[in-house]
Design a protein around this motif. Structure first.
Motif, short mmCIF file in Angstrom:
data_model
loop_
_atom_site.label_atom_id
_atom_site.label_comp_id
_atom_site.label_asym_id
_atom_site.label_seq_id
_atom_site.Cartn_x
_atom_site.Cartn_y
_atom_site.Cartn_z
N ASN A 149 15.30 0.98 -5.22
CA ASN A 149 15.05 -0.09 -4.97
C ASN A 149 13.77 0.03 -4.08
O ASN A 149 13.89 0.15 -2.85
N LEU A 150 12.44 0.12 -4.61
CA LEU A 150 11.38 0.51 -3.75
C LEU A 150 11.10 -0.27 -2.58
O LEU A 150 11.31 0.13 -1.39
N PHE A 151 10.92 -1.71 -2.67
CA PHE A 151 10.56 -2.73 -1.84
C PHE A 151 11.72 -2.89 -0.67
O PHE A 151 11.53 -3.08 0.37
N LYS A 152 12.77 -2.73 -1.29
CA LYS A 152 14.12 -2.70 -0.21
C LYS A 152 13.94 -1.26 0.70
O LYS A 152 13.96 -1.65 2.21
N LEU A 153 13.64 -0.22 0.22
CA LEU A 153 13.66 0.72 1.13
C LEU A 153 12.49 0.67 1.94
O LEU A 153 12.50 1.03 3.14
N ILE A 154 11.08 0.25 1.50
CA ILE A 154 10.01 0.25 2.42
C ILE A 154 10.26 -0.77 3.38
O ILE A 154 9.91 -0.74 4.58
N ASN A 155 10.94 -1.92 3.05
CA ASN A 155 10.92 -3.09 4.09
C ASN A 155 11.84 -2.63 4.95
O ASN A 155 11.88 -2.86 6.33
N PHE A 156 13.02 -2.08 4.65
CA PHE A 156 13.93 -1.35 5.76
C PHE A 156 13.42 -0.38 6.83
O PHE A 156 13.60 -0.44 7.61
N ILE A 157 12.53 0.59 6.02
CA ILE A 157 11.81 1.65 7.16
C ILE A 157 10.83 0.88 7.81
O ILE A 157 10.76 1.23 9.05
N GLN A 160 0.88 -1.21 0.05
CA GLN A 160 0.04 0.08 0.07
C GLN A 160 0.79 1.28 -0.04
O GLN A 160 0.45 2.29 -0.54
N ILE A 161 1.99 1.26 0.86
CA ILE A 161 2.87 2.45 0.63
C ILE A 161 3.62 2.48 -0.62
O ILE A 161 3.70 3.60 -1.09
N ALA A 162 3.61 1.45 -1.50
CA ALA A 162 4.48 1.44 -2.51
C ALA A 162 3.54 2.14 -3.61
O ALA A 162 3.97 2.69 -4.46
N VAL A 163 2.24 2.07 -3.39
CA VAL A 163 1.21 2.61 -4.37
C VAL A 163 1.29 3.92 -4.61
O VAL A 163 1.29 4.24 -5.77
N ARG A 164 1.41 4.69 -3.46
CA ARG A 164 1.54 6.20 -3.52
C ARG A 164 2.83 6.58 -4.38
O ARG A 164 2.68 7.38 -5.45
N MET A 165 4.06 5.73 -4.36
CA MET A 165 5.31 6.38 -4.97
C MET A 165 4.85 5.78 -6.41
O MET A 165 5.36 6.52 -7.31
N GLU A 166 4.22 4.69 -6.48
CA GLU A 166 3.82 4.20 -7.99
C GLU A 166 3.17 5.06 -8.95
O GLU A 166 3.29 5.47 -10.00
N ILE A 167 1.97 5.67 -7.99
CA ILE A 167 1.20 6.66 -8.73
C ILE A 167 1.86 8.00 -9.03
O ILE A 167 1.82 8.58 -10.23
N ASN A 168 2.73 8.34 -8.37
CA ASN A 168 3.47 9.58 -8.37
C ASN A 168 4.44 9.49 -9.71
O ASN A 168 4.64 10.48 -10.34
N LYS A 228 11.12 10.46 3.35
CA LYS A 228 11.58 11.69 2.49
C LYS A 228 12.94 11.86 2.34
O LYS A 228 13.45 11.91 1.28
N HIS A 229 13.77 11.38 3.50
CA HIS A 229 15.16 11.71 3.67
C HIS A 229 15.89 10.72 2.78
O HIS A 229 17.07 11.26 2.31
N PHE A 230 15.32 9.42 3.15
CA PHE A 230 16.22 8.27 2.42
C PHE A 230 16.05 8.42 0.76
O PHE A 230 17.06 8.23 0.15
N ILE A 231 14.85 8.89 0.33
CA ILE A 231 14.68 8.93 -1.04
C ILE A 231 15.73 10.23 -1.65
O ILE A 231 16.33 10.09 -2.37
N ASN A 232 15.67 11.24 -0.68
CA ASN A 232 16.41 12.53 -1.17
C ASN A 232 18.07 11.92 -1.41
O ASN A 232 18.52 12.50 -2.39
N VAL A 233 18.43 11.44 -0.38
CA VAL A 233 19.91 10.96 -0.46
C VAL A 233 20.18 10.01 -1.43
O VAL A 233 21.11 10.04 -2.01
N TRP A 234 19.15 8.94 -1.64
CA TRP A 234 19.40 7.82 -2.51
C TRP A 234 19.60 8.54 -3.90
O TRP A 234 20.31 8.09 -4.62
N VAL A 235 18.72 9.45 -4.15
CA VAL A 235 18.65 9.82 -5.56
C VAL A 235 19.84 10.82 -6.06
O VAL A 235 20.49 10.94 -6.87
#
Length: 293
Positions: free
Chosen positions: A170-178, A84-92, A155-162
């Motif tokens: 790696n969306l699901f790796k990030l989600i599962n880590f958090i 469900q969390i991934a859905v928002r990122m995928e839609i964006n 927000k901050h993991f994505i900013n630093v990653w990018v």
């Protein structure tokens, strides 16, 4: 939303992303959409409202896809929560919404800034409710603090990653880590009783009351109306009529209905009826689940 209005929105969105919201004029949208100024203002009161409608429509799609994932599932299932969390990122990503959110973030327009604030608070409200589903009612006083930390981590993991790694996330790796870190955070707050904001901030409750949304009578009324609008969609109508017959039955076949629900929701993906169909699928699933209790 009718097809013509939907096409105008898609055109406006494409222009906002390509040229920037501030530098795209209403006339640009009229020229690209081949509509009159009167038609545009019949749909939207302003360019601002056009942008807000684009983002609101994306939010509606996010909501129904999240609900679709919950059909027949346990609300405390963390794998479902991750999806469900991934859905928002995928839609964006699918709808190229990040430049639009950035345009509002840098805007000094009070109407747009108020809109994005409400949008953000609605997401925190959803996250808070889901954290209570995951960790139980005892987590309720700490759910808002937990939701804020989850959003901050993303927000901050994505900013630093990018910016630093310059590679695709790696969306699901990030989600599962958090979410693993969230386990520790939530359990610690529950154990210590510590909270910072707790219930001091009002969160919107956009959930439709269960009794108004999932009663047999209400579902049949909405489903019958929906079916009657599908004369040119024979496959979708066949699914809808099957569901009507099952719900009316004294002994509905729950497992068969759950299978048909997935096909019913999927039959309208990427069409103007997607949101309504998936909302119906979610309410029918809740109704069927209640029959088994």
């Amino acid at each position: 939303m009718n097809d013509r209005k939907h096409r105008v929105l898609l055109t406006a969105q494409r222009l906002f992303v390509k040229k920037g919201f501030a530098t795209t004029s209403v006339q640009d949208i009229l020229d690209e959409s081949h509509i009159s100024k009167g038609t545009f203002y019949n749909y939207f009161s302003s360019k601002n409202e056009c942008l807000m409608t684009i983002l609101s429509h994306a939010q509606e799609i996010t909501d129904v896809r999240r609900k679709e994932l919950m059909i027949g599932k346990d609300p405390s299932d963390k794998e479902i929560f991750a999806k469900q969390i991934a859905v928002r990122m995928e839609i964006n990503r699918e709808h190229q919404l990040i430049p639009l959110f950035e345009a509002i973030f840098h805007s000094k327009d009070p109407e747009l800034r108020d809109f994005i604030k409400k949008h953000h608070m609605a997401e925190l409200a959803w996250l808070s409710r889901r954290l209570v589903n995951l960790y139980g009612r005892e987590a309720e006083p700490y759910a808002l603090d937990g939701a804020i930390m989850v959003v901050g981590m993303f927000k901050h993991f994505i900013n630093v990653w990018v910016s630093s790694l310059k590679e695709e996330i790696n969306l699901f790796k990030l989600i599962n880590f958090i979410l693993c870190r969230t386990d520790a955070i939530m359990l610690n707050m529950i154990q210590t009783g510590e909270k910072l904001l707790g219930d001091r901030i009002y969160l919107p409750d956009n959930e439709v009351p269960y009794e108004d949304f999932c009663t047999k009578e209400k579902i049949l009324e909405r489903l019958s109306f929906f079916s009657n609008s599908l004369e040119e969609e024979p496959k979708g109508k066949q699914f809808a009529d099957f569901l009507i017959n099952e719900i009316q039955s004294d002994h509905p076949r729950v497992h068969l209905t759950e299978t048909v629900l997935k096909a019913f929701g999927g039959a309208f993906t990427s069409t103007p009826l997607e949101i309504e169909a998936k909302e119906l699928a979610f309410s029918i699933s809740n109704f069927m689940s209640a029959l088994q209790e």
